[in-house]
Design a protein around this motif. Structure first.
Motif, PDB file in Angstrom:
ATOM      1  N   ILE A   1      47.237  41.991  85.149  1.00 17.62           N
ATOM      2  CA  ILE A   1      48.008  42.616  86.323  1.00 17.62           C
ATOM      3  C   ILE A   1      46.630  42.968  86.776  1.00 17.62           C
ATOM      4  O   ILE A   1      46.826  43.148  88.335  1.00 17.62           O
ATOM      5  CB  ILE A   1      49.229  43.479  85.841  1.00 17.62           C
TER       6      ILE A   1
ATOM      7  N   PHE B   1      44.871  40.941  89.077  1.00 14.50           N
ATOM      8  CA  PHE B   1      45.402  40.710  90.663  1.00 14.50           C
ATOM      9  C   PHE B   1      46.045  41.404  91.236  1.00 14.50           C
ATOM     10  O   PHE B   1      46.205  41.821  92.267  1.00 14.50           O
ATOM     11  CB  PHE B   1      46.359  39.662  89.742  1.00 14.50           C
TER      12      PHE B   1
ATOM     13  N   CYS C   1      50.684  36.229  87.681  1.00 17.16           N
ATOM     14  CA  CYS C   1      50.774  37.551  87.531  1.00 17.16           C
ATOM     15  C   CYS C   1      52.479  37.803  87.368  1.00 17.16           C
ATOM     16  O   CYS C   1      52.187  38.589  86.462  1.00 17.16           O
ATOM     17  CB  CYS C   1      51.252  37.550  88.662  1.00 17.16           C
TER      18      CYS C   1
END
Length: 668
Positions: A241, A244, A258
């Motif tokens: 996470i 991104f 994600c």
């Protein structure tokens, strides 16, 4: 006429063409006829649609509506709209079927499927605040449509509740596998994980390889977590996470990765909670099993529900009632090679059920036998002593079979648990299989009649011999009351001397009366002036003209009785309160009821039982006034009566019985 299955299949095809669950009836009829013209030559059932009228198709639609597969909307004359409730759920499930075949596809959205979902048919779920609580729910239908909302600029996805509960975890692991298959991503993530889990390279490599080669097993490390696997997935999801989060304009394929990372993070938390709760539940059940081996050794289901751990917390907070029932059912199952289950469920005459561990069944039975034998011995001796004082004998005092029958009747009505425990099969198997001490085994042997393969008679089990009880009852009598012939002579001589005493008293009264009359007649004398003076000695007031005196022995007994009762009142009540005040105060404390009428009735029931219990004893008290110890023993015996089981505050009830007994004695 085509079958309902054929019509329903055509409805679904038409809905897919329209990408809508609501279909116009007239358009559907036209679709059926065109479909029949195109494919009728290949399928005879489809061919029949060419000649079908709208009325015949309506008949099949009504059958589908009755089955809940469609909903029909009509005006006053005919059907206008056909609604297929599960159309959107079917469309979403078909999309995920395609995803299984090609995991590189992004997760479905409304836009990618070209659907416009009705607002009323979709539940929006915020993944951060609502996902874990949704996974816990059991009442959500599998076909319910869910829109998952992600934080920041990550797009939402749509899914059915059934797929979210059962399949989305595996789909998410597949996405992480695709991400890690890129060499650059793999090297970066392994480096980060090694920095977090120092000296755990082998464990990291093993779980990492499962994600790449065996995603199904990797998913199992989430549903059945260890401490390491939980931390591994928590850190891996967080690292992806973060990777991104710094990017802009993320493509749909990468957004799915994600989304998968977010989903895995919350799945990880959800299953960790389940594992933790399961561990707490197993610990609580182990404690429960140990607790059920301790006093009082027998437990109703209500008792089990109310058991607490050493910290005072109810055990039912650590496991569900369903888990508890499954545990008990498992313990009630007879294992191979055994004849008794680990727990025995006893049903008593009054329809109650108790759970007893087989290891404590014999010790419990022996304990109940000792207590019952002691109580029954005191009661029989007391009852028979009173009868002997009145020169009476009941059948149970003279006949062994009548005595045995009376014992069995009392036990069946007064101690239903012991009555249920005294089963030959249960006790014999417990003696054979349970791990008990040598002393308990030796003591339990006397319960059996091995010759007849049955239990011994109840009087032998309780150790109560009729002749011995009768002999002990006679020992409580004065010597002159113990033998009828002696009492006969004592009574004869008492009447004889009492008669002579009455004769002497009567003679004395006659002389006194005659002397008084004579004196009254002659006591008129003249004074020096010749006047007469009357001098009379008045008679004492008497009943019926005759003076009555109570015998000295009766007066002494009555005085001793009153003195004893006064002493009891002062001991139990004190000088500051009356008996009524003390009784009122105690009844408020032991009475568990709230309704005023019911509360009053319960007090009267208790009072009535005390009166009945004391009625036979009051005559004996006039001969031998009661003392403090005697009152306490009587109150204790009565307080343990099974009728008072629902009264929990036994100490206040015990004191109430003492005071009420003293009140009855003071009134007699």
């Amino acid at each position: 006429m085509p079958s309902t299955d054929t019509i329903f299949a055509l409805l679904k095809q038409f809905a897919m063409k329209k990408k809508n669950s609501k279909l116009d009836f007239v358009e559907f009829i036209a679709f059926c006829q065109k479909y029949a013209e195109k494919f009728g030559d290949k399928d005879k059932e489809i061919e029949r649609l060419r000649s079908q009228t709208g009325g015949e198709i309506v008949e099949q639609l009504n059958k589908l509506a009755a089955q809940g597969k469609v909903t029909l909307q009509s005006d006053q004359q005919s059907i206008t709209t056909i609604d297929i409730p599960f159309y959107f759920a079917d469309a979403i499930q078909r999309a995920y079927k395609k995803y299984e075949e090609n995991p590189e596809l992004p997760f479905p959205t409304e836009e990618s499927l070209g659907l416009t979902l009705p607002v009323t048919s979709v539940t929006a779920i915020n993944i951060k605040s609502d996902l874990v609580s949704l996974l816990v729910k059991k009442d959500i239908t599998d076909t319910g449509i869910i829109r998952l909302l992600f934080p920041e600029d990550i797009s939402s996805l749509i899914i059915t509740a059934g797929l979210l509960s059962h399949k989305m975890l595996e789909y998410s692991v597949q996405k992480i596998k695709i991400y890690l298959n890129y060499q650059k991503n793999a090297a970066y993530m392994q480096q980060k994980l090694r920095a977090i889990f120092k000296q755990r390279d082998l464990a990291i490599k093993e779980l990492y390889n499962k994600v790449i080669a065996r995603p199904g097993q990797a998913a199992s490390s989430i549903t059945e977590p260890t401490d390491f696997s939980f931390r591994f997935w928590a850190h891996l999801a967080s690292l992806i996470i973060q990777e991104f989060r710094v990017k802009d304009n993320i493509p749909a394929e990468e957004q799915s990765i994600c989304q998968a990372a977010y989903l895995l993070g919350f799945y990880n938390v959800h299953y960790q909670r389940i594992a933790q709760k399961k561990k707490e539940s197993e610990t609580a059940l182990r404690y429960l099993e140990l607790r059920l081996r301790k006093q009082p050794y027998f437990f109703s289901m209500t008792d089990i529900y109310n058991l607490k751990d050493p910290k005072g917390i109810l055990l039912t907070r650590k496991y569900s009632k369903e888990t508890l029932h499954d545990f008990l059912e498992q313990k009630l199952h007879i294992n191979e090679g055994q004849n008794l289950p680990e727990f025995i469920r006893l049903k008593t005459e009054n329809k109650k059920q108790y759970y007893i561990h087989k290891e404590v069944l014999l010790p419990l039975c022996l304990k109940k036998i000792y207590e019952t034998a002691r109580e029954y011995k005191e009661r029989y001796v007391e009852e028979w002593t009173l009868l002997l004082k009145e020169f009476k004998k009941s059948e149970i005092m003279t006949d062994d079979m009548a005595f045995l029958h009376d014992l069995e009747t009392r036990l069946k009505s007064e101690d239903t648990l012991l009555h249920a425990l005294l089963s030959f099969d249960i006790l014999f198997l417990a003696l054979e299989e349970a791990e008990i001490s040598y002393e308990v085994a030796q003591e339990a042997e006397r319960l059996f009649d091995k010759k007849h393969r049955s239990l011994a008679p109840l009087d032998k089990i309780l150790g109560l011999e009729r002749k011995a009880l009768l002999a002990e009852a006679r020992m409580h009598l004065p010597i002159w009351e113990a033998f009828p012939i002696i009492k006969y002579f004592v009574a004869f001589f008492k009447r004889l001397f009492k008669g002579k005493s009455r004769d002497r008293a009567a003679g004395q009264r006659v002389l006194t009366t005659a002397h008084g009359a004579s004196q009254a007649a002659t006591d008129k004398i003249s004074d020096t002036k010749g006047r007469q003076v009357k001098t009379e000695t008045p008679l004492k007031e008497s009943r019926g003209g005759i003076s009555v005196k109570k015998s000295p022995s009766t007066k002494a007994q009555l005085a001793a009785y009153r003195k004893a009762v006064a002493g009891l009142k002062e001991h139990f009540v004190g000088k500051g309160l009356t008996l009524e005040q003390k009784l009122t105060d105690l009844s408020v404390k032991w009475n568990p009821l709230y309704d005023a009428r019911a509360k009053e009735n319960l007090v009267e029931d208790v009072n009535s039982m005390i009166r009945d219990y004391l009625r036979l004893l009051k005559r004996g008290f006039k001969v031998q006034p009661p003392d403090v110890q005697r009152i306490q023993n009587l109150a204790k015996t009565l307080a343990q009566n099974k009728s008072f089981n629902k009264i929990k505050k036994k100490e206040y009830l015990f004191r109430y019985i003492e005071i009420y007994m003293i009140k009855l004695l003071s009134e007699s």
